[in-house]
Design a protein around this motif. Structure first.
Motif, PDB file in Angstrom:
ATOM      1  N   ILE A   6      -8.726   1.984   5.101  1.00 10.78           N
ATOM      2  CA  ILE A   6      -8.483   1.894   3.648  1.00 10.78           C
ATOM      3  C   ILE A   6      -7.062   1.388   3.345  1.00 10.78           C
ATOM      4  O   ILE A   6      -6.843   0.638   2.413  1.00 10.78           O
ATOM      5  CB  ILE A   6      -8.761   3.240   2.942  1.00 10.78           C
ATOM      6  CG1 ILE A   6      -8.928   3.056   1.426  1.00 10.78           C
ATOM      7  CG2 ILE A   6      -7.679   4.265   3.142  1.00 10.78           C
ATOM      8  CD1 ILE A   6     -10.322   2.788   1.052  1.00 10.78           C
ATOM      9  N   GLY A  52      -2.334   7.417  -7.452  1.00 12.41           N
ATOM     10  CA  GLY A  52      -3.596   7.026  -6.824  1.00 12.41           C
ATOM     11  C   GLY A  52      -3.617   7.045  -5.311  1.00 12.41           C
ATOM     12  O   GLY A  52      -4.662   6.853  -4.697  1.00 12.41           O
ATOM     13  N   ILE A  53      -2.475   7.273  -4.672  1.00 13.80           N
ATOM     14  CA  ILE A  53      -2.481   7.216  -3.206  1.00 13.80           C
ATOM     15  C   ILE A  53      -3.210   8.417  -2.608  1.00 13.80           C
ATOM     16  O   ILE A  53      -4.040   8.272  -1.713  1.00 13.80           O
ATOM     17  CB  ILE A  53      -1.049   7.105  -2.656  1.00 13.80           C
ATOM     18  CG1 ILE A  53      -0.504   5.746  -3.078  1.00 13.80           C
ATOM     19  CG2 ILE A  53      -1.035   7.231  -1.136  1.00 13.80           C
ATOM     20  CD1 ILE A  53       0.880   5.484  -2.681  1.00 13.80           C
ATOM     21  N   THR A  94     -10.437  10.264  -0.931  1.00  8.40           N
ATOM     22  CA  THR A  94     -11.749   9.629  -1.113  1.00  8.40           C
ATOM     23  C   THR A  94     -12.202   9.025   0.220  1.00  8.40           C
ATOM     24  O   THR A  94     -13.348   9.190   0.633  1.00  8.40           O
ATOM     25  CB  THR A  94     -11.675   8.529  -2.199  1.00  8.40           C
ATOM     26  OG1 THR A  94     -11.134   9.114  -3.371  1.00  8.40           O
ATOM     27  CG2 THR A  94     -13.024   7.928  -2.490  1.00  8.40           C
ATOM     28  N   ALA A  95     -11.275   8.347   0.900  1.00 11.13           N
ATOM     29  CA  ALA A  95     -11.634   7.731   2.189  1.00 11.13           C
ATOM     30  C   ALA A  95     -12.071   8.798   3.191  1.00 11.13           C
ATOM     31  O   ALA A  95     -13.048   8.625   3.917  1.00 11.13           O
ATOM     32  CB  ALA A  95     -10.447   6.952   2.743  1.00 11.13           C
ATOM     33  N   THR A 104       0.819  -1.221   0.000  1.00 14.81           N
ATOM     34  CA  THR A 104       0.000   0.000   0.000  1.00 14.81           C
ATOM     35  C   THR A 104       0.855   1.276   0.000  1.00 14.81           C
ATOM     36  O   THR A 104       0.317   2.367   0.017  1.00 14.81           O
ATOM     37  CB  THR A 104      -0.890   0.067   1.258  1.00 14.81           C
ATOM     38  OG1 THR A 104      -0.047  -0.051   2.396  1.00 14.81           O
ATOM     39  CG2 THR A 104      -1.951  -0.983   1.277  1.00 14.81           C
ATOM     40  N   LYS A 145      -6.847   7.968  -3.145  1.00 13.77           N
ATOM     41  CA  LYS A 145      -7.395   6.961  -2.231  1.00 13.77           C
ATOM     42  C   LYS A 145      -7.582   7.571  -0.829  1.00 13.77           C
ATOM     43  O   LYS A 145      -8.613   7.378  -0.184  1.00 13.77           O
ATOM     44  CB  LYS A 145      -6.387   5.812  -2.155  1.00 13.77           C
ATOM     45  CG  LYS A 145      -6.898   4.543  -1.554  1.00 13.77           C
ATOM     46  CD  LYS A 145      -5.883   3.446  -1.841  1.00 13.77           C
ATOM     47  CE  LYS A 145      -6.101   2.251  -0.942  1.00 13.77           C
ATOM     48  NZ  LYS A 145      -5.076   1.235  -1.106  1.00 13.77           N
ATOM     49  N   CYS A 146      -6.587   8.345  -0.420  1.00 12.69           N
ATOM     50  CA  CYS A 146      -6.631   8.983   0.899  1.00 12.69           C
ATOM     51  C   CYS A 146      -7.806   9.954   0.992  1.00 12.69           C
ATOM     52  O   CYS A 146      -8.628   9.877   1.904  1.00 12.69           O
ATOM     53  CB  CYS A 146      -5.301   9.698   1.128  1.00 12.69           C
ATOM     54  SG  CYS A 146      -5.296  10.886   2.456  1.00 12.69           S
TER      55      CYS A 146
END
Ligand code: ASP
Ligand code: MG
Length: 456
Positions: free
Chosen positions: A452, A405-406, A412-413, A305, A409-410
């Motif tokens: 996540i 994308g990290i 969005t969470a 991750t 992703k962060c």
């Protein structure tokens, strides 16, 4: 040879100190131990400065308090009469010296930075004497040496000194060659060094981790071990996420970032000296000394991750300065930062837009910071404001920026957890992404992020 740092958290009371002594006796032959003061002692010493300024009669109370505090510990460590008496005489001299400093403050009605720093070092001076005497009493070859005698040379900046590495390395090289042996256990009080002029200067609160790093590099240690009462760096704060996991390997950069946002495992400056020398730092749990703990190395170990930990600190506040065309005018930022520097205030971070400069300060500094910029005449800005109900969240992992994308992703969470992001700082470090949220949404944010990145 290892250099091992023992923190005040491991020296909470006599029982804890006794357990540490047994561990040192078993595992520490031929190693160098850099010590903190016994738990809470530095705070007592510093609080004593105000009390000594208030009244002369307080001084005896401070000294007696310290004596009693340490005697409780000694009672558990040493049973035999003769060494106990010797130790008591030796410490008697130390208390006498400390008492004189407090009197000096009281008589002159002034606590100079020089005096404050000198007084603050007494906790470490005392713990080194007690621990080495305890080992000697148990038949082990042990001694202590003070940083000023060893030659841990500092730049002379009171309360925030840095070590001058080349001189310190030279001095330690000579001293160690003459005095260290394969069976010997050597203690060094952490937290301070001595300037070339002879001033005792501390490395800032919590600075004995940094001392240990300086000693490790200067003495050419094989590793720097930090002995703690915790397992090591974790994927989150166990208070928020009870099922968080240990991080087995971190880079210097990751460890430094996690220290800044308050993981409380390492002093942020510890990494500075060892990074140049490439010495590994191993975090070891004294309750479970055979466990692996966390290892901090120059090598990058990327996890699937990429993110290694989610961290935060609530010790922040934002000073907002509104002015038109901030990004197009020169000098404004320097006027503001100069005024904060004059007030002795540290700026944690700066984010600017065209209309607003946001300065991240420690929460305890925010009022003073606000006042100090109000006093700039003529005022270079239109309006200022203070925001205190915020927390700084970070995700930490080397390579964060290179992996697509990290950030998405962060965020969005965080957004899915119904949290609004107040401010973002991305790109200044290779290993961290920082953002501010309202304090009331902090728990939700940490839970969403941990889930996540680590519970998938
Ligand atoms: N005793 C000092 C302090 O409490 C240094 C340290 O423990 O690292 O700040
Ligand atoms: Mg400490």
């Amino acid at each position: 040879m290892k250099v091992i740092k023992i923190g005040g958290g491991c020296l909470k009371d006599g029982q804890a100190a006794n357990a540490i002594i047994e561990l040192i006796a078993k595992r520490g032959k031929g190693d160098v131990f850099v010590l903190s003061a016994f738990y809470g002692v530095t705070n007592i010493l510093i609080a004593g400065i105000e009390k000594a300024l208030e009244s002369e009669t307080n001084i005896a109370l401070i000294i007696n308090g310290l004596r009693t505090h340490h005697n409780h510990i000694i009672k558990i460590l040493i049973q035999e009469d003769t060494p106990k008496k010797q130790l008591s005489r030796q410490l008697g001299d130390v208390y006498k010296k400390l008492e004189r400093y407090y009197y000096g403050i009281n008589f002159t009605r002034e606590a100079t930075p020089r005096m404050q720093d000198m007084i603050a070092t007494f906790g470490e001076r005392i713990s080194a004497i007690i621990l080495s005497k305890t080992l000697v009493t148990r038949g082990i070859d042990s001694s202590f040496v003070l940083p000023e005698d060893l030659g841990i040379i500092s730049d002379g900046k009171f309360m925030d000194a840095s070590a001058i590495m080349d001189k310190t390395r030279q001095n330690l090289g000579v001293w160690m060659a003459a005095n260290m042996g394969p069976k010997k256990i050597l203690f060094i009080p952490g937290f301070y060094g001595v300037s070339e002029k002879g001033d005792i200067t501390t490395f800032g609160r919590g600075g004995s981790d940094y001392s240990a790093a300086v000693v490790a590099v200067a003495a050419g240690a094989s590793v720097l071990e930090i002995w703690k009462d915790t397992e090591g760096f974790m994927t989150a704060d166990p208070d928020n996420i009870p099922h968080c996991k240990l991080i087995p390997k971190l880079t210097y950069e990751e460890a430094a970032e996690l220290s800044y946002t308050g993981a409380g495992i390492l002093h942020p400056r510890t990494v500075e000296p060892v990074r140049c020398a490439g010495i590994n730092i191993a975090i070891k749990n004294t309750y479970n000394p055979d466990a692996k703990g966390s290892l901090i190395t120059p090598d990058v170990v990327t996890t699937p991750t990429v993110v290694k930990s989610v961290s935060y600190t609530s010790d922040v506040a934002v000073l907002k300065i509104y002015a038109s065309g901030v990004g197009a005018r020169y000098g404004i930022l320097s006027q503001i930062t100069k005024s904060l520097a004059m007030a002795g205030i540290n700026i944690k971070s700066v984010v600017t837009s065209q209309t607003c400069i946001s300065l991240l300060l420690s929460r305890g500094d925010i009022e003073k910071g606000y006042k100090s910029i109000e006093e700039i005449k003529p005022s270079p800005y239109r309006k200022s404001a203070v925001v205190t109900d915020v927390a700084l969240v970070s995700i930490v992992g080397e390579g964060l920026h290179k992996n697509r994308g990290i950030a998405a992703k962060c965020f969005t969470a965080v957004s899915d957890a119904n949290v609004n992001i107040e401010m973002i700082s991305f790109g200044t470090s290779n290993a961290a992404l920082y953002f501010l949220v309202r304090e009331e949404s902090l728990d939700r944010t940490i839970q969403a992020l941990h889930s996540i990145f680590f519970d998938g």
